[in-house]
Design a protein around this motif. Structure first.
Motif, PDB file in Angstrom:
ATOM      1  N   TYR A  73       0.854  -1.184   0.000  1.00  0.00           N
ATOM      2  CA  TYR A  73       0.000   0.000   0.000  1.00  0.00           C
ATOM      3  C   TYR A  73       0.889   1.233   0.000  1.00  0.00           C
ATOM      4  N   GLN A  74       0.624   2.172  -0.899  1.00  0.00           N
ATOM      5  CA  GLN A  74       1.496   3.337  -1.035  1.00  0.00           C
ATOM      6  C   GLN A  74       0.689   4.596  -1.299  1.00  0.00           C
ATOM      7  N   ARG A  75       0.923   5.601  -0.470  1.00  0.00           N
ATOM      8  CA  ARG A  75       0.441   6.947  -0.731  1.00  0.00           C
ATOM      9  C   ARG A  75       1.605   7.902  -0.543  1.00  0.00           C
ATOM     10  N   ARG A  79       2.864   4.243   3.884  1.00  0.00           N
ATOM     11  CA  ARG A  79       3.126   3.034   3.096  1.00  0.00           C
ATOM     12  C   ARG A  79       3.080   1.824   4.018  1.00  0.00           C
ATOM     13  N   ASN A  81       3.583  -2.805   3.809  1.00  0.00           N
ATOM     14  CA  ASN A  81       3.861  -4.022   3.056  1.00  0.00           C
ATOM     15  C   ASN A  81       3.552  -5.240   3.917  1.00  0.00           C
ATOM     16  N   ASP A 122       9.652   3.804   9.567  1.00  0.00           N
ATOM     17  CA  ASP A 122       9.022   2.508   9.262  1.00  0.00           C
ATOM     18  C   ASP A 122       9.224   1.578  10.446  1.00  0.00           C
TER      19      ASP A 122
END
Length: 358
Positions: A73-75, A79, A81, A122
């Motif tokens: 998922y990336q915006r 993000r 994974n 992250d």
């Protein structure tokens, strides 16, 4: 690879729900499968390759090294994974993890904490910041992993703060980790581990990387600090010729509180030649010295002092499919291998694989 634009595809054309690129979210579903066959000339009856090999490590059987399905998922400012995996790679590298954690290849989430700069935090399970080889075979120049990679972390769990410069030439990262290739911390261990990564790419053909690990991976009662540094350079000299060179060096306290250390090191070089667009040949030379058995214990007088060498041929069948074959050998100072039930200085084997990404 299939890309689902959740806000765009599901809501496009519905009055009042159209979104521009700044608010559209993106979910990518992808997968990877690598099947292999290895024949070890020592013909081990257990079908297990030497204990310091963690990938492609089953003799004389067609098997799956790594297969996973991944959602990413990336915006612009968030993000995530998540990937579940199976295979002999997972069986070996996740053996210390309990229950369903044995099948988590990747599970992390990140938030961008600067509006105008690529500054991210992250946290979760992610690929290791150490080394130039990953578990995904098609991304590496050789079919099997170097001793360099097999005996340092493939994955890690913790949190990292990373910054990429506006021109993309520098990556700077600091990490807090649960330990040396761990998801769940070792019982009795309450010591955080730390690491750094500094990557410099002056242009598209050259990469320099420096990474480190500092921590204790044992229970506090027998705490032994470990200091490890990974250094490598990747040089694409021409469109047909590339060279990768690396050096790992580590030191660990001999006993708790000791000022004396056991050390190990391993240099490696890989040369890749691509005579035609879909064909390539790679040659590798490496040496691993761990006399005191910090990482690889042998129980022999000289410990693990081993040369490795390999030659492989790759054919890109399709843009997302690769067939490979590799011949590889090890030669050690002591008789640490077994051949025909007798100790041996050498080990030789051949591996072939098919890898498909989708």
């Amino acid at each position: 690879m299939k890309k689902f634009l959740i806000a765009g595809m599901l809501l496009a054309g519905v009055d009042g729900f159209a979104q521009d690129d700044s608010t559209r979210s993106s979910l990518t579903i992808s997968g990877y499968l690598e099947g292999y066959y290895t024949y070890d000339l020592a013909r081990p009856s257990s079908h297990n390759r030497p204990s310091f090999i963690y990938s492609h490590n089953r003799h004389n059987e067609v098997n799956l090294n790594l297969g996973f399905i991944k959602a990413a998922y990336q915006r612009s400012n968030v993000r995530a994974n998540f990937a579940l995996a199976a295979g002999t790679y997972m069986n070996s590298n996740y053996a210390a993890e309990p229950g369903v954690l044995k099948n988590i290849y990747e599970a992390n989430a990140g938030v961008k904490i600067s509006r105008h700069k690529e500054l991210w935090i992250d946290a979760g399970v992610f690929s290791s910041h150490l080394g130039f080889e990953s578990a995904i075979g098609k991304d590496n120049w050789t079919l099997t992993r170097s001793l360099f990679a097999e005996n340092s972390p493939y994955f890690e769990t913790g949190a990292k703060l990373s910054y990429t410069t506006d021109n993309g030439k520098w990556l700077i990262s600091g990490l807090v980790l649960n330990g040396w290739q761990r998801i769940q911390r070792a019982d009795g261990n309450n010591t955080l581990a730390f690491g750094h990564q500094l990557t410099y790419k002056p242009n598209s053909r050259v990469t320099f990387n420096s990474s480190s690990f500092i921590g204790n991976d044992k229970p506090d009662s027998i705490k032994q600090m470990r200091y490890f540094h990974n250094l490598y350079g990747i040089f694409q000299l021409t469109d047909q010729l590339g060279i990768t060179a690396g050096l790992d060096i580590g030191a660990e306290q001999k006993t708790k509180g000791s000022r004396s250390y056991n050390t190990w090191y391993t240099p490696v070089m890989v040369i890749k030649l691509s005579p035609a667009p879909r064909h390539s040949i790679s040659a590798r030379g490496e040496y691993y010295q761990d006399k005191n058995g910090v990482i690889i214990a042998t129980g022999t007088p000289e410990g693990f002092k081993t040369w490795g060498y390999s030659l492989n041929y790759d054919f890109l069948v399709l843009p997302n499919a690769m067939w490979r074959v590799e011949a590889r050998g090890f030669s050690s100072k002591d008789k640490i291998f077994v051949k025909k039930n007798e100790p041996s200085y050498h080990n030789y084997f051949i591996t072939t694989s098919i890898a498909v990404a989708f």
